[in-house]
Design a protein around this motif. Structure first.
Motif, PDB file in Angstrom:
ATOM      1  N   PHE A 119       7.968   2.439  -9.592  1.00  0.00           N
ATOM      2  CA  PHE A 119       7.802   1.054  -9.167  1.00  0.00           C
ATOM      3  C   PHE A 119       9.120   0.295  -9.270  1.00  0.00           C
ATOM      4  O   PHE A 119      10.013   0.671 -10.032  1.00  0.00           O
ATOM      5  CB  PHE A 119       6.716   0.357  -9.988  1.00  0.00           C
ATOM      6  CG  PHE A 119       7.024   0.259 -11.459  1.00  0.00           C
ATOM      7  CD1 PHE A 119       7.852  -0.730 -11.952  1.00  0.00           C
ATOM      8  CD2 PHE A 119       6.467   1.176 -12.348  1.00  0.00           C
ATOM      9  CE1 PHE A 119       8.121  -0.840 -13.312  1.00  0.00           C
ATOM     10  CE2 PHE A 119       6.733   1.094 -13.705  1.00  0.00           C
ATOM     11  CZ  PHE A 119       7.570   0.091 -14.182  1.00  0.00           C
ATOM     12  N   LEU A 317       4.641  -1.596  -6.083  1.00  0.00           N
ATOM     13  CA  LEU A 317       4.156  -0.242  -6.352  1.00  0.00           C
ATOM     14  C   LEU A 317       4.819   0.790  -5.436  1.00  0.00           C
ATOM     15  O   LEU A 317       5.074   0.520  -4.269  1.00  0.00           O
ATOM     16  CB  LEU A 317       2.644  -0.177  -6.161  1.00  0.00           C
ATOM     17  CG  LEU A 317       1.796  -1.032  -7.095  1.00  0.00           C
ATOM     18  CD1 LEU A 317       0.317  -0.747  -6.869  1.00  0.00           C
ATOM     19  CD2 LEU A 317       2.155  -0.792  -8.558  1.00  0.00           C
ATOM     20  N   ASP A 321       1.173   5.090  -5.770  1.00  0.00           N
ATOM     21  CA  ASP A 321       0.284   4.161  -6.462  1.00  0.00           C
ATOM     22  C   ASP A 321      -0.324   3.126  -5.526  1.00  0.00           C
ATOM     23  O   ASP A 321      -1.187   2.342  -5.930  1.00  0.00           O
ATOM     24  CB  ASP A 321       1.045   3.424  -7.575  1.00  0.00           C
ATOM     25  CG  ASP A 321       1.017   4.197  -8.885  1.00  0.00           C
ATOM     26  OD1 ASP A 321       0.140   5.068  -9.029  1.00  0.00           O
ATOM     27  OD2 ASP A 321       1.867   3.930  -9.752  1.00  0.00           O
ATOM     28  N   THR A 322       0.162   3.106  -4.302  1.00  0.00           N
ATOM     29  CA  THR A 322      -0.372   2.143  -3.345  1.00  0.00           C
ATOM     30  C   THR A 322      -1.719   2.657  -2.851  1.00  0.00           C
ATOM     31  O   THR A 322      -1.833   3.819  -2.467  1.00  0.00           O
ATOM     32  CB  THR A 322       0.612   1.977  -2.171  1.00  0.00           C
ATOM     33  OG1 THR A 322       1.874   1.593  -2.697  1.00  0.00           O
ATOM     34  CG2 THR A 322       0.122   0.915  -1.199  1.00  0.00           C
TER      35      THR A 322
END
Length: 421
Positions: A119, A317, A321-322
């Motif tokens: 991130f 993100l 992680d999206t």
RNA sequence: GGAGAGGUGGCCGAGUGGUCGAAGGCGGCGGAUUGCUAAUCCGUUGUAGUGGUAAUACCGCUACCCCGGGUUCAAAUCCCGGCCUCUCCGCCA
């Protein structure tokens, strides 16, 4: 959902996205289905044309008293052929849909991507030192959240708030709703908490996250994991006017999540719950405005933490992680100073037309064309971790805490206070 | 939960087997008229897919009258199943 044409024209990009979001898709199979479908559709259309002409001719000849029997025979044959192709086509379309529904939304170019991507910190606000008691001790000692009895009544991770903590929940929810309606011009809605399959499909929770959802046994309903789900579906299957956009809704809801697969993480306290409260922001925008409005929503969510005078950071993100439906997501993480850690309290996402396409949410543009809107949402905010940060920051002793000054003002003067902030 | 009625284009509403993608009206758009507004008149006005083509321009074809099946050469229209809405009754906060 992505458009068939879009996938054909952007195969490489879509494949890359699937790889990044760790979704396995058989693209060769998909593309051969595309071909099959097109061929079947073409021959189907030709046969249908033949059928229509034949039927028309029957009517014509009958009027003139001519013999129609040969045409009836011919019509029967054509219809049989059509039936066969239709069956083949629907088989192909089912297979195609089974693949398409698992393809995630494409990512914004700014999203961190690649082997060791992580991130990106976009903003840091306040100081991040560790001090004082942890919220858990304070709550345990004061008895204002009763985890044991919550478990007895329901199950673990269903906390029972008592007295001061229950009051804090209620005030916080009202505070956030009033902030967003009066200061940020959102319209408040109060949606159903139980929704059907289609609704969850539109927003993209289904089919992928079925195991994270509470499902009723005797009725085809699911408990909502977030107000995003019912609120984004308000305009499902509708065509909006251009001048009505952007449409901005804010909603409080309880949120229900099974949190399957996260055993062992955050096993006690308020950090990870099966039921929690959240105030959610949802926007419907024109495609060209969604990027700008995404930034606005992020600011609106941050505003809550600023008013509560809590330290936080904003992160962008990375690809993996999206979420499935999102093209770009910012998380806001509040600093819990007693625990000495960042806690995610908000997720602000731009879904582009991905959800709109699944739910057929469109608007008529100036040229009279129906185009898919862009949908966005953001937590503004989820209460449990916000409460943790509040309790740790405004603690008085190991068994008591105070309310932030802004909440005290709010209790006294109501939403009038938002004129000044 | 029980009984009845009904679901047609942006909206209202006609259509009960064959040029029906669907009359008529309202609304929208374009134009005429007009000191302004209103009114009036003329024209136009669904979506998606696909082929002619390089084309969001034009032409053709296909599909769509709540959804899914069926009957028929032919279905908005007939039959079956589902969903939804309304009215009445029951129950309840």
């Amino acid at each position: 959902m992505l458009d068939r044409e879009f996938i054909i024209k952007n195969r490489e990009l879509v494949e890359k996205t699937c790889y990044a979001k760790k979704v396995k898709i058989d693209f060769n199979n998909l593309f051969s289905l595309f071909d099959k479908r097109k061929n079947l559709l073409n021959s189907l259309n030709l046969l249908r044309e033949e059928k229509n002409k034949n039927s028309f001719e029957v009517a014509n000849r009958r009027k003139n008293g001519e013999d129609v029997n040969p045409l009836l025979e011919k019509g029967k044959e054509i219809s049989q052929k059509i039936k066969k192709i239709e069956d083949g086509l629907s088989g192909v379309e089912i297979q195609e849909f089974e693949i398409l529904k698992w393809i995630p939304n494409i990512l914004d170019p700014e999203v961190p991507t690649g082997e060791n991507s992580t991130f990106k910190i976009v903003k840091e606000q306040g100081d991040f030192s560790k001090k004082g008691f942890s919220y858990f001790d304070i709550l345990q000692n004061s008895g204002s959240v009763d985890f044991k009895r919550g478990t007895k009544i329901s199950a673990s991770h269903f906390p029972l708030y008592i007295g001061k903590a229950a009051y804090l929940e209620r005030i916080l929810i009202n505070f956030m709703l009033d902030l967003h309606t009066t200061k940020h011009n959102y319209t408040e809605v109060f949606p159903p908490f139980l929704v059907n399959y289609d609704t969850l499909f539109s927003t993209g929770q289904l089919p992928k996250l079925e195991e994270d959802m509470y499902k009723l046994k005797d009725d085809e309903f699911f408990l909502i994991p977030t107000a995003e789900v019912p609120v984004t579906n308000i305009y499902k299957d509708e065509i909006l006017t251009e001048k009505s956009l952007p449409i901005k809704f804010v909603a409080y809801s309880a949120c229900f999540r099974r949190e399957a697969g996260s055993y062992g993480k955050d096993t006690k306290g308020l950090k990870r719950l099966h039921q929690f409260n959240k105030v959610e922001l949802v926007r419907f925008t024109k495609p060209q405005d969604s990027k700008k409005e995404h930034q606005e929503m992020l600011k609106e969510a941050e505003k809550v933490l600023k008013l509560l005078d809590l330290s936080y950071r904003v992160i962008l993100l990375p690809d993996y992680d999206t979420s499935f439906s999102s093209s770009k997501t910012y998380d806001i993480e509040v600093w819990a100073e007693g625990s000495g850690e960042f806690l995610e309290v908000s997720s602000v996402s731009n879904f582009l037309d991905f959800q709109a396409r699944r739910g057929k949410i469109r608007f008529k543009n100036k040229e009279g064309k129906n185009v898919f809107v862009h949908t966005l949402n953001g937590s503004g905010l989820a209460t449990p971790r916000t409460v943790i940060a509040i309790i740790e920051k405004y603690q008085i002793s190991d068994d008591d805490f105070d309310f932030p000054p802004i909440l005290k003002d709010y209790i006294k003067f109501g939403k009038e206070i938002f004129k000044e902030v």
